[in-house]
Design a protein around this motif. Structure first.
Motif, PDB file in Angstrom:
ATOM      1  N   THR A   1     -30.595  34.657  19.482  1.00 55.30           N
ATOM      2  CA  THR A   1     -30.462  35.047  20.729  1.00 55.30           C
ATOM      3  C   THR A   1     -29.781  36.965  20.593  1.00 55.30           C
ATOM      4  N   GLY A   2     -29.929  37.399  22.023  1.00 51.31           N
ATOM      5  CA  GLY A   2     -29.502  38.864  21.722  1.00 51.31           C
ATOM      6  C   GLY A   2     -30.279  39.850  23.449  1.00 51.31           C
ATOM      7  N   VAL A   3     -29.528  40.784  23.461  1.00 49.08           N
ATOM      8  CA  VAL A   3     -30.451  41.008  24.650  1.00 49.08           C
ATOM      9  C   VAL A   3     -31.498  42.188  23.930  1.00 49.08           C
ATOM     10  N   TYR A   4     -32.585  41.937  24.775  1.00 49.91           N
ATOM     11  CA  TYR A   4     -33.784  42.720  24.588  1.00 49.91           C
ATOM     12  C   TYR A   4     -34.236  43.473  25.404  1.00 49.91           C
ATOM     13  N   TYR A   5     -34.689  44.533  24.860  1.00 46.86           N
ATOM     14  CA  TYR A   5     -34.852  45.472  25.154  1.00 46.86           C
ATOM     15  C   TYR A   5     -36.503  45.933  24.622  1.00 46.86           C
ATOM     16  N   CYS A   6     -36.877  46.765  25.536  1.00 44.94           N
ATOM     17  CA  CYS A   6     -38.822  47.692  25.458  1.00 44.94           C
ATOM     18  C   CYS A   6     -38.528  48.832  24.882  1.00 44.94           C
ATOM     19  N   ASN A   7     -38.831  50.085  24.279  1.00 44.14           N
ATOM     20  CA  ASN A   7     -38.580  51.543  24.102  1.00 44.14           C
ATOM     21  C   ASN A   7     -39.752  51.993  23.931  1.00 44.14           C
ATOM     22  N   ALA A   8     -40.614  53.414  23.798  1.00 43.09           N
ATOM     23  CA  ALA A   8     -41.292  53.526  22.580  1.00 43.09           C
ATOM     24  C   ALA A   8     -40.254  53.687  21.201  1.00 43.09           C
ATOM     25  N   HIS A   9     -41.472  53.601  20.687  1.00 45.05           N
ATOM     26  CA  HIS A   9     -41.206  54.215  19.295  1.00 45.05           C
ATOM     27  C   HIS A   9     -41.972  55.167  18.682  1.00 45.05           C
ATOM     28  N   PRO A  10     -40.904  55.733  17.990  1.00 48.87           N
ATOM     29  CA  PRO A  10     -39.149  56.070  17.488  1.00 48.87           C
ATOM     30  C   PRO A  10     -38.748  55.610  19.027  1.00 48.87           C
ATOM     31  N   ALA A  11     -37.338  55.072  19.038  1.00 51.21           N
ATOM     32  CA  ALA A  11     -37.300  54.937  20.256  1.00 51.21           C
ATOM     33  C   ALA A  11     -36.834  56.319  21.196  1.00 51.21           C
ATOM     34  N   LEU A  12     -36.949  56.431  22.727  1.00 48.09           N
ATOM     35  CA  LEU A  12     -36.421  57.375  23.560  1.00 48.09           C
ATOM     36  C   LEU A  12     -35.111  57.627  23.913  1.00 48.09           C
TER      37      LEU A  12
ATOM     38  N   SER B   1     -33.565  57.716  26.360  1.00 42.74           N
ATOM     39  CA  SER B   1     -32.960  56.317  27.602  1.00 42.74           C
ATOM     40  C   SER B   1     -33.259  54.851  27.586  1.00 42.74           C
ATOM     41  N   TRP B   2     -32.295  53.762  27.903  1.00 47.65           N
ATOM     42  CA  TRP B   2     -32.582  52.332  27.566  1.00 47.65           C
ATOM     43  C   TRP B   2     -32.586  52.014  29.293  1.00 47.65           C
ATOM     44  N   GLY B   3     -33.426  51.355  28.962  1.00 47.87           N
ATOM     45  CA  GLY B   3     -33.267  50.157  29.870  1.00 47.87           C
ATOM     46  C   GLY B   3     -32.253  48.801  30.507  1.00 47.87           C
ATOM     47  N   GLN B   4     -31.705  48.225  31.466  1.00 41.37           N
ATOM     48  CA  GLN B   4     -30.822  48.084  31.604  1.00 41.37           C
ATOM     49  C   GLN B   4     -30.872  46.112  30.522  1.00 41.37           C
ATOM     50  N   GLY B   5     -31.939  46.001  29.605  1.00 40.11           N
ATOM     51  CA  GLY B   5     -32.393  44.887  29.007  1.00 40.11           C
ATOM     52  C   GLY B   5     -32.058  43.709  29.268  1.00 40.11           C
ATOM     53  N   THR B   6     -32.469  42.353  28.474  1.00 44.42           N
ATOM     54  CA  THR B   6     -32.855  41.282  29.425  1.00 44.42           C
ATOM     55  C   THR B   6     -32.350  40.023  28.479  1.00 44.42           C
ATOM     56  N   GLN B   7     -31.104  39.449  28.731  1.00 43.74           N
ATOM     57  CA  GLN B   7     -30.723  38.752  27.931  1.00 43.74           C
ATOM     58  C   GLN B   7     -31.545  37.022  27.650  1.00 43.74           C
ATOM     59  N   ALA B   8     -31.528  36.961  26.451  1.00 42.56           N
ATOM     60  CA  ALA B   8     -32.561  35.952  25.765  1.00 42.56           C
ATOM     61  C   ALA B   8     -31.072  34.634  24.591  1.00 42.56           C
ATOM     62  N   THR B   9     -30.741  33.396  25.520  1.00 45.90           N
ATOM     63  CA  THR B   9     -30.226  32.386  25.329  1.00 45.90           C
ATOM     64  C   THR B   9     -30.549  31.820  24.405  1.00 45.90           C
ATOM     65  N   VAL B  10     -30.344  31.084  22.776  1.00 45.64           N
ATOM     66  CA  VAL B  10     -30.763  29.886  22.163  1.00 45.64           C
ATOM     67  C   VAL B  10     -29.857  29.590  22.000  1.00 45.64           C
ATOM     68  N   SER B  11     -29.375  27.723  22.330  1.00 44.13           N
ATOM     69  CA  SER B  11     -28.806  27.407  22.382  1.00 44.13           C
ATOM     70  C   SER B  11     -29.178  25.715  22.814  1.00 44.13           C
ATOM     71  N   SER B  12     -28.287  24.944  21.667  1.00 37.44           N
ATOM     72  CA  SER B  12     -28.845  23.170  23.168  1.00 37.44           C
ATOM     73  C   SER B  12     -27.320  23.032  23.422  1.00 37.44           C
TER      74      SER B  12
ATOM     75  N   TRP C   1     -40.046  46.492  20.877  1.00 36.08           N
ATOM     76  CA  TRP C   1     -39.433  45.485  21.271  1.00 36.08           C
ATOM     77  C   TRP C   1     -38.152  45.813  20.857  1.00 36.08           C
ATOM     78  N   TYR C   2     -36.884  45.782  20.900  1.00 36.22           N
ATOM     79  CA  TYR C   2     -35.894  45.922  20.442  1.00 36.22           C
ATOM     80  C   TYR C   2     -34.452  44.580  20.885  1.00 36.22           C
ATOM     81  N   ARG C   3     -34.331  44.520  19.455  1.00 36.62           N
ATOM     82  CA  ARG C   3     -33.108  43.109  19.737  1.00 36.62           C
ATOM     83  C   ARG C   3     -31.222  43.694  19.774  1.00 36.62           C
ATOM     84  N   GLN C   4     -30.767  43.265  21.380  1.00 36.14           N
ATOM     85  CA  GLN C   4     -29.636  43.229  19.937  1.00 36.14           C
ATOM     86  C   GLN C   4     -28.019  42.534  20.035  1.00 36.14           C
ATOM     87  N   ALA C   5     -28.154  41.606  18.745  1.00 38.93           N
ATOM     88  CA  ALA C   5     -27.794  40.164  19.000  1.00 38.93           C
ATOM     89  C   ALA C   5     -26.312  41.099  19.122  1.00 38.93           C
TER      90      ALA C   5
END
Length: 114
Positions: free
Chosen positions: A90-101, A103-114, A36-40
């Motif tokens: 907070t960020g977009v979370y992606y899965c991929n092989a490790h090391p990453a290939l 091609s990537w998926g669209q990711g899923t957005q996780a937002t942590v906020s009050s 699992w990878y994260r792009q903040a």
């Protein structure tokens, strides 16, 4: 053909939890460790956790004790249970092989906020 489909993100308050799922094509799942990878916002994508097919796991320091990666080898799905979430998660979370290939998926957005 490489397929990676992430889901499970959303908006959650600090201290809350999310469970992410990723359906991967068998051609990836049966061969590689999965990560699992994260792009903040404004940052590069980075690995946060990985799991090998035999169950070995690895976490980066800033998620240790809060995130749990697991994989269902029969269904080709990898999960990321995220607890005690912080705004900096907070960020977009992606899965991929490790090391990453390439091609990537669209990711899923996780937002942590009050």
């Amino acid at each position: 053909q490489v397929q990676l489909v992430e889901s499970g993100g959303g908006l959650v308050q600090p201290g809350g939890s999310l469970r992410l799922s990723c359906a991967a094509s068998r051609s990836i799942f049966s061969i590689y460790a999965m990560g699992w990878y994260r792009q903040a916002p404004g940052k590069q994508r980075e690995l946060v956790a990985q799991a090998t097919s035999d169950g070995s796991t690895m976490y980066v320091d800033f998620v240790k004790g809060r995130f749990t990666i697991s994989r269902d080898n029969a269904k080709n799905i990898v999960y990321l249970q995220m607890n005690s979430l912080k705004p900096e998660d907070t960020g977009v979370y992606y899965c991929n092989a490790h090391p990453a290939l390439r091609s990537w998926g669209q990711g899923t957005q996780a937002t942590v906020s009050s």
